[in-house]
Design a protein around this motif. Sequence first.
Motif, PDB file in Angstrom:
ATOM      1  N   ARG A 104      -2.743  -5.634   9.491  1.00 41.66           N
ATOM      2  CA  ARG A 104      -2.409  -4.291   9.972  1.00 41.66           C
ATOM      3  C   ARG A 104      -1.251  -4.342  10.958  1.00 41.66           C
ATOM      4  O   ARG A 104      -0.514  -3.381  11.109  1.00 41.66           O
ATOM      5  CB  ARG A 104      -3.633  -3.646  10.617  1.00 41.66           C
ATOM      6  N   ASP A 105      -1.095  -5.543  11.615  1.00 40.32           N
ATOM      7  CA  ASP A 105       0.025  -5.602  12.570  1.00 40.32           C
ATOM      8  C   ASP A 105       1.299  -6.066  11.875  1.00 40.32           C
ATOM      9  O   ASP A 105       2.249  -6.486  12.511  1.00 40.32           O
ATOM     10  CB  ASP A 105      -0.332  -6.541  13.732  1.00 40.32           C
TER      11      ASP A 105
ATOM     12  N   TRP B 237      -2.920  -5.618   0.582  1.00 39.76           N
ATOM     13  CA  TRP B 237      -3.268  -5.024   1.884  1.00 39.76           C
ATOM     14  C   TRP B 237      -4.765  -4.689   1.803  1.00 39.76           C
ATOM     15  O   TRP B 237      -5.126  -3.600   1.385  1.00 39.76           O
ATOM     16  CB  TRP B 237      -2.475  -3.734   2.120  1.00 39.76           C
ATOM     17  N   PRO B 238      -5.633  -5.635   2.196  1.00 37.66           N
ATOM     18  CA  PRO B 238      -7.075  -5.338   2.102  1.00 37.66           C
ATOM     19  C   PRO B 238      -7.543  -4.579   3.351  1.00 37.66           C
ATOM     20  O   PRO B 238      -7.415  -5.053   4.458  1.00 37.66           O
ATOM     21  CB  PRO B 238      -7.717  -6.721   2.017  1.00 37.66           C
ATOM     22  N   ARG B 239      -8.018  -3.351   3.198  1.00 34.18           N
ATOM     23  CA  ARG B 239      -8.481  -2.561   4.337  1.00 34.18           C
ATOM     24  C   ARG B 239      -9.875  -2.023   4.042  1.00 34.18           C
ATOM     25  O   ARG B 239     -10.113  -0.834   4.119  1.00 34.18           O
ATOM     26  CB  ARG B 239      -7.514  -1.386   4.585  1.00 34.18           C
ATOM     27  N   ASN B 240     -10.798  -2.941   3.635  1.00 35.25           N
ATOM     28  CA  ASN B 240     -12.159  -2.497   3.279  1.00 35.25           C
ATOM     29  C   ASN B 240     -12.087  -1.420   2.205  1.00 35.25           C
ATOM     30  O   ASN B 240     -11.688  -1.677   1.108  1.00 35.25           O
ATOM     31  CB  ASN B 240     -12.909  -2.009   4.517  1.00 35.25           C
ATOM     32  N   GLU B 241     -12.389  -0.142   2.571  1.00 38.86           N
ATOM     33  CA  GLU B 241     -12.486   0.826   1.468  1.00 38.86           C
ATOM     34  C   GLU B 241     -11.121   1.267   0.949  1.00 38.86           C
ATOM     35  O   GLU B 241     -11.027   1.949  -0.063  1.00 38.86           O
ATOM     36  CB  GLU B 241     -13.329   2.030   1.859  1.00 38.86           C
TER      37      GLU B 241
ATOM     38  N   PHE C 297      -0.833   6.467   6.622  1.00 40.31           N
ATOM     39  CA  PHE C 297      -0.123   5.204   6.329  1.00 40.31           C
ATOM     40  C   PHE C 297       0.222   4.464   7.624  1.00 40.31           C
ATOM     41  O   PHE C 297       0.169   3.233   7.686  1.00 40.31           O
ATOM     42  CB  PHE C 297       1.132   5.471   5.492  1.00 40.31           C
ATOM     43  N   THR C 298       0.522   5.211   8.698  1.00 39.68           N
ATOM     44  CA  THR C 298       0.829   4.557   9.981  1.00 39.68           C
ATOM     45  C   THR C 298      -0.399   3.836  10.507  1.00 39.68           C
ATOM     46  O   THR C 298      -0.323   2.749  11.054  1.00 39.68           O
ATOM     47  CB  THR C 298       1.302   5.623  10.996  1.00 39.68           C
ATOM     48  N   ASP C 299      -1.561   4.415  10.228  1.00 41.13           N
ATOM     49  CA  ASP C 299      -2.806   3.808  10.704  1.00 41.13           C
ATOM     50  C   ASP C 299      -3.217   2.622   9.822  1.00 41.13           C
ATOM     51  O   ASP C 299      -3.563   1.546  10.286  1.00 41.13           O
ATOM     52  CB  ASP C 299      -3.907   4.886  10.707  1.00 41.13           C
ATOM     53  N   LYS C 300      -3.115   2.789   8.517  1.00 43.59           N
ATOM     54  CA  LYS C 300      -3.682   1.779   7.603  1.00 43.59           C
ATOM     55  C   LYS C 300      -2.662   0.758   7.115  1.00 43.59           C
ATOM     56  O   LYS C 300      -2.957  -0.427   7.007  1.00 43.59           O
ATOM     57  CB  LYS C 300      -4.307   2.473   6.381  1.00 43.59           C
ATOM     58  N   PHE C 301      -1.469   1.231   6.720  1.00 43.96           N
ATOM     59  CA  PHE C 301      -0.489   0.328   6.092  1.00 43.96           C
ATOM     60  C   PHE C 301       0.881   0.484   6.757  1.00 43.96           C
ATOM     61  O   PHE C 301       1.869   0.767   6.080  1.00 43.96           O
ATOM     62  CB  PHE C 301      -0.352   0.640   4.588  1.00 43.96           C
ATOM     63  N   PRO C 302       0.944   0.313   8.078  1.00 44.20           N
ATOM     64  CA  PRO C 302       2.207   0.605   8.781  1.00 44.20           C
ATOM     65  C   PRO C 302       3.410  -0.162   8.235  1.00 44.20           C
ATOM     66  O   PRO C 302       4.480   0.401   8.049  1.00 44.20           O
ATOM     67  CB  PRO C 302       1.911   0.220  10.223  1.00 44.20           C
ATOM     68  N   ASP C 303       3.185  -1.464   7.873  1.00 48.57           N
ATOM     69  CA  ASP C 303       4.360  -2.256   7.439  1.00 48.57           C
ATOM     70  C   ASP C 303       4.917  -1.797   6.104  1.00 48.57           C
ATOM     71  O   ASP C 303       6.028  -2.132   5.729  1.00 48.57           O
ATOM     72  CB  ASP C 303       3.989  -3.750   7.370  1.00 48.57           C
TER      73      ASP C 303
ATOM     74  N   TYR D 237     -14.937  -5.363  -6.519  1.00 52.79           N
ATOM     75  CA  TYR D 237     -14.725  -4.003  -5.997  1.00 52.79           C
ATOM     76  C   TYR D 237     -15.678  -3.731  -4.839  1.00 52.79           C
ATOM     77  O   TYR D 237     -15.278  -3.344  -3.743  1.00 52.79           O
ATOM     78  CB  TYR D 237     -14.943  -2.983  -7.121  1.00 52.79           C
ATOM     79  N   VAL D 238     -16.981  -4.021  -5.047  1.00 45.98           N
ATOM     80  CA  VAL D 238     -17.982  -3.743  -4.014  1.00 45.98           C
ATOM     81  C   VAL D 238     -17.716  -4.615  -2.783  1.00 45.98           C
ATOM     82  O   VAL D 238     -17.696  -4.135  -1.657  1.00 45.98           O
ATOM     83  CB  VAL D 238     -19.401  -3.990  -4.563  1.00 45.98           C
ATOM     84  N   GLU D 239     -17.440  -5.910  -3.025  1.00 42.66           N
ATOM     85  CA  GLU D 239     -17.160  -6.854  -1.929  1.00 42.66           C
ATOM     86  C   GLU D 239     -15.971  -6.378  -1.106  1.00 42.66           C
ATOM     87  O   GLU D 239     -16.050  -6.221   0.111  1.00 42.66           O
ATOM     88  CB  GLU D 239     -16.783  -8.218  -2.516  1.00 42.66           C
ATOM     89  N   MET D 240     -14.852  -6.122  -1.826  1.00 40.22           N
ATOM     90  CA  MET D 240     -13.622  -5.803  -1.098  1.00 40.22           C
ATOM     91  C   MET D 240     -13.737  -4.470  -0.387  1.00 40.22           C
ATOM     92  O   MET D 240     -13.269  -4.312   0.738  1.00 40.22           O
ATOM     93  CB  MET D 240     -12.437  -5.815  -2.072  1.00 40.22           C
ATOM     94  N   ARG D 241     -14.427  -3.526  -1.043  1.00 33.79           N
ATOM     95  CA  ARG D 241     -14.530  -2.187  -0.440  1.00 33.79           C
ATOM     96  C   ARG D 241     -15.387  -2.255   0.814  1.00 33.79           C
ATOM     97  O   ARG D 241     -15.112  -1.565   1.806  1.00 33.79           O
ATOM     98  CB  ARG D 241     -15.185  -1.247  -1.462  1.00 33.79           C
ATOM     99  N   SER D 242     -16.420  -3.097   0.795  1.00 32.37           N
ATOM    100  CA  SER D 242     -17.380  -3.056   1.907  1.00 32.37           C
ATOM    101  C   SER D 242     -17.000  -4.033   3.013  1.00 32.37           C
ATOM    102  O   SER D 242     -17.089  -3.713   4.180  1.00 32.37           O
ATOM    103  CB  SER D 242     -18.770  -3.428   1.393  1.00 32.37           C
ATOM    104  N   SER D 243     -16.518  -5.256   2.642  1.00 30.87           N
ATOM    105  CA  SER D 243     -16.451  -6.214   3.753  1.00 30.87           C
ATOM    106  C   SER D 243     -15.145  -6.970   3.858  1.00 30.87           C
ATOM    107  O   SER D 243     -15.033  -7.903   4.627  1.00 30.87           O
ATOM    108  CB  SER D 243     -17.565  -7.246   3.549  1.00 30.87           C
ATOM    109  N   VAL D 244     -14.141  -6.614   3.065  1.00 32.22           N
ATOM    110  CA  VAL D 244     -12.974  -7.487   3.106  1.00 32.22           C
ATOM    111  C   VAL D 244     -11.782  -6.810   3.755  1.00 32.22           C
ATOM    112  O   VAL D 244     -11.181  -5.919   3.181  1.00 32.22           O
ATOM    113  CB  VAL D 244     -12.610  -7.988   1.689  1.00 32.22           C
ATOM    114  N   ASN D 245     -11.488  -7.253   5.002  1.00 35.89           N
ATOM    115  CA  ASN D 245     -10.197  -6.856   5.590  1.00 35.89           C
ATOM    116  C   ASN D 245      -9.326  -8.109   5.558  1.00 35.89           C
ATOM    117  O   ASN D 245      -9.745  -9.147   5.042  1.00 35.89           O
ATOM    118  CB  ASN D 245     -10.397  -6.352   7.015  1.00 35.89           C
ATOM    119  N   SER D 246      -8.138  -8.035   6.129  1.00 42.62           N
ATOM    120  CA  SER D 246      -7.221  -9.169   5.926  1.00 42.62           C
ATOM    121  C   SER D 246      -7.754 -10.455   6.567  1.00 42.62           C
ATOM    122  O   SER D 246      -7.621 -11.529   5.993  1.00 42.62           O
ATOM    123  CB  SER D 246      -5.839  -8.833   6.487  1.00 42.62           C
ATOM    124  N   LYS D 247      -8.441 -10.348   7.705  1.00 45.17           N
ATOM    125  CA  LYS D 247      -8.966 -11.569   8.362  1.00 45.17           C
ATOM    126  C   LYS D 247      -9.944 -12.267   7.431  1.00 45.17           C
ATOM    127  O   LYS D 247      -9.825 -13.452   7.109  1.00 45.17           O
ATOM    128  CB  LYS D 247      -9.699 -11.196   9.672  1.00 45.17           C
TER     129      LYS D 247
END
Length: 473
Positions: A92-93, A219-223, A260-266, A367-377
């Motif tokens: 996100r940064d 860009w994985p942002r959970n949901e 987009f500024t909040d979720k995918f700024p780059d 889909y379920v995994e990435m939507r629920s628990s996968v952010n970039s970390k």
Amino acid sequence: SLRKMVQEQTKHVAICGGGLVGALNACYMAQRGYRVDVYEMRQDIRTQEIVRGRSINLALSCRGREALKGVGLEETIVKNGIPMHARMIHDRDGKRRPILYGTRDQYIMSVDRRLLNEVLLTEAEKYENVKLHFNHKLLTCNFDTGEMLFQNEKGDQVKASVDLVVGTDGAFSAVRKQMMKLSRFDYQQTYIPHGYMELNIPPSADNEFAMEANYLHIWPRNEFMMIALPNLDRSFTTTLFMPFDIFSSITDERQLMDFFTDKFPDSIPLLGQEALKKSFLSSKPLPMVTVKCEPYHVKDKAVIMGDAAHALVPFYGQGMNCGFEDCIVLNDILDQCGDDFAKALPEYTRIRNVDAKAISDLAMYNYVEMRSSVNSKLFLIRKKLDNLLYKLFPKTWVPLYTMVSFTRIRYHECISRREWQDKVLTHTLRTAAVLGGVSLLVSAHALYRHQGALEMPGWLQAGISLVEGWVRG
Ligand SMILES: Cc1cc2nc3c(=O)[nH]c(=O)nc-3n(C[C@H](O)[C@H](O)[C@H](O)COP(=O)(O)OP(=O)(O)OC[C@H]3O[C@@H](n4cnc5c(N)ncnc54)[C@H](O)[C@@H]3O)c2cc1C
Ligand SMILES: Cc1cnn(-c2ccc(OCc3ccccc3)c(C(=O)O)c2)c1-c1ccc(Cl)c(F)c1
């Protein structure tokens, strides 16, 4: 006459749907010497003008490449694709971190969907025993007589009758619709709450790729997830996956830019603020459906393949690869059964259905995994751990993504091997923990005794008595 005799002997096949799988399968069946008629409801895409910035691309991996190799097309397609050796995870940064897919020869390819379809149609047309019929929409087909009814662009009805009807007419297949009227045909479909929208990252001002080219950008942002695959014109086709109700909650430029500024700024400078506003607010998100059905055949008269048989959610990038692999599987079975459809078709269902259901479950799992628990970390940690364990135990810890994308291990076997690996690993880790713990306790105990310490700390006494109890038990 001899010609008449040969014509009687030659199998006559109709392929309904001249999309990716239908066009490839036409090449496979032409190679077998069948008389092939391909009926495609749309017009010939090779006559349409190219619309810039609207290219759709797909990830081609091992299974799809093997299928293309089987009709001599692998080189042509690979030449016109872009290798992706790693994922590029966008934080996100704005930080970007690559994680290799494997070794140098383990990469997936970004290929242009339209070019792929055109190359396949042109290749099929080269066979003198193949005829392509565009603007022919299948209305009904009779599985007893092999009769089919089409509607052409003038609205007239056209009849045909063949030895075998092959349904490669996609997720909303008309051939499958006919099969659903038959008894003991199992069918289930599910629309997921996410939709997808394609956006475009154009080349930079000096006509270079705006991001690193040989990567699958994620860009994985959970949901919310967004991916970008490179194109030959140095643009990236970018797909945003998001719940429909979030799409519909963004109705003006302010809301869009806040999101987009909040979720995918780059991604904003890459997509271009004005272009993003224009394309997002003028497009509708598209649905994603998963279809499972059984059997894939009717007697010796019909078989469905590709999305018509198993539409997947696109969270493994395997739909086309699976449909292409369908063509190899059926071709091999026809070899084994000596082109006897009465034997080959039931065998195709018996072999392929379990694998298609497996990849369908894997795609839905992602889909379920990435939507629920996968952010970039978490994406990074899980993939780095996967790669580390694969380096340490190359025989036992093969990442699921590696088995699916870089081998032809049957999809259902990928799952069973993975479950076995998990068991082995958890057992190994537990044993190591216990052995590690025990040796720690024993050496600590010895150390205290050696130093003549009379009073052992409570944790050490508890640990020792636990081990004694366990050993005695
Ligand atoms: C957003 C998204 C991303 C994807 N990404 C990937 C990826 O990265 N990698 C991957 O491997 N797969 C991917 N897929 C899946 C892939 O697009 C499909 O699996 C693939 O297109 C299936 O090919 P098909 O030939 O079976 O069906 P289709 O490509 O749908 O072709 C069906 C054809 O049949 C024709 N037709 C339909 N009805 C009739 C009728 N009644 N009569 C005559 N013709 C008819 C249609 O016009 C069409 O040409 C993705 C899918 C989506 C939605
Ligand atoms: C088009 C295409 C080709 N392959 N993949 C893919 C899919 C999933 C992956 O991991 C799942 C995971 C990551 C982390 C934790 C659990 C599961 C990986 C990976 O390992 O890089 C690659 C996609 C794709 C398609 C849609 C979305 Cl939304 C997406 F992000 C990628």
